[in-house]
Write a protein that holds these residues in place. Structure first.
Motif, mmCIF file in Angstrom:
data_model
loop_
_atom_site.group_PDB
_atom_site.id
_atom_site.type_symbol
_atom_site.label_atom_id
_atom_site.label_comp_id
_atom_site.label_asym_id
_atom_site.label_seq_id
_atom_site.Cartn_x
_atom_site.Cartn_y
_atom_site.Cartn_z
ATOM 1 N N ILE A 61 3.000 -20.151 23.089
ATOM 2 C CA ILE A 61 2.991 -19.487 21.522
ATOM 3 C C ILE A 61 2.255 -20.379 20.740
ATOM 4 O O ILE A 61 2.787 -21.415 20.487
ATOM 5 N N THR A 65 2.322 -18.468 14.966
ATOM 6 C CA THR A 65 2.427 -16.877 15.261
ATOM 7 C C THR A 65 3.432 -16.431 14.691
ATOM 8 O O THR A 65 4.710 -16.768 14.539
ATOM 9 N N GLY A 69 3.555 -11.005 16.295
ATOM 10 C CA GLY A 69 2.788 -11.703 17.003
ATOM 11 C C GLY A 69 3.316 -12.232 18.308
ATOM 12 O O GLY A 69 2.812 -11.953 19.529
ATOM 13 N N ILE A 70 4.492 -12.896 18.364
ATOM 14 C CA ILE A 70 5.059 -13.341 19.461
ATOM 15 C C ILE A 70 5.639 -12.038 20.498
ATOM 16 O O ILE A 70 5.478 -12.202 21.593
ATOM 17 N N ALA A 101 6.985 -22.330 18.281
ATOM 18 C CA ALA A 101 5.688 -22.384 18.975
ATOM 19 C C ALA A 101 5.972 -23.425 20.162
ATOM 20 O O ALA A 101 6.982 -24.111 20.108
#
Length: 216
Positions: A61, A65, A69-70, A101
């Motif tokens: 990830i 993000t 988005g994740i 992330a």
């Protein structure tokens, strides 16, 4: 006469009070039902299942993000089925802004609840490593050894392991030539298997995209 008026007023007040009490009880009942339904829905969302087979993959990830988005990335990698469900789970747990992330393997996760916890509790620090074009497996092994202390001998053993190569769905004697040069985020707790899987998956992604563009 006055006595009758007073009695009538008292009677009207009692009726109004009873009516108001009945209305209040009805409103409270509706609120209680709605709350129960919301709790049940929340419980259902938090306990949606994760695809455990796909969760064995290592997922990266990127920094910055967003929550959506994740969620979309996890759906794209077939870890989850419902991106909106994941977003709701993160919000219900008040962790929508604390997902981190990094690189993850979700094999120990069974529900959206545990998935959100894993993503928000991650404290592993990563190192950004660029593998230049033209690097062979031995060069990559040396680079990873310098940057994150990876066992280069174990890395090369896996590269040349025919059984492991087959597990990667690579139809070749070794993984040489299938380790895509790019920039990656790795931690010093990485093992050779996970890094090789990431490099090969990146190779497949780029090759597939190139083929699709060529077809179009």
């Amino acid at each position: 006469m006055n006595h009758n008026l007073t009695a009538l007023r008292k009677q009207l007040k009692r009726k109004l009070f009873k009516r108001q009490t009945t209305q209040n009880k009805a409103i409270l009942s509706v609120i209680a039902i709605v709350l129960v339904m919301l709790l049940a829905a929340g419980f259902t969302v938090l306990n949606l299942p994760v695809y455990t087979e796909n969760a064995r993959k290592v997922i990266t990830i990127p920094k910055g993000t967003s929550l959506s988005g994740i969620a979309n990335l996890l759906a794209e990698k077939r870890i989850i089925d419902y991106p909106r469900g994941f977003i709701l789970a993160a919000k219900l747990m008040f962790r929508s802004k604390s997902l981190r992330a990094g690189r993850y393997r979700f094999s120990d996760n069974r529900t959206y609840l545990s998935l959100v916890r894993t993503l928000s509790d991650n404290t592993i620090q990563t190192v950004r490593i660029t593998i230049p074009e033209g690097y062979q497996a031995r060069n990559i092994a040396a680079l990873l050894n310098r940057q994150i202390g990876l066992d280069s001998l174990e890395f090369m053993r896996k590269v040349n392991d025919a059984a492991f190569t087959k597990d990667m769905n690579v139809h070749a004697p070794s993984l040489e030539g299938y380790l895509f040069p790019d920039t990656y985020d790795f931690s010093n707790s990485e093992i050779a298997d996970d890094i090789l899987l990431t490099l090969v998956e990146r190779f497949n992604d780029v090759v597939n995209d190139t083929l699709l563009k060529a077809i179009k």
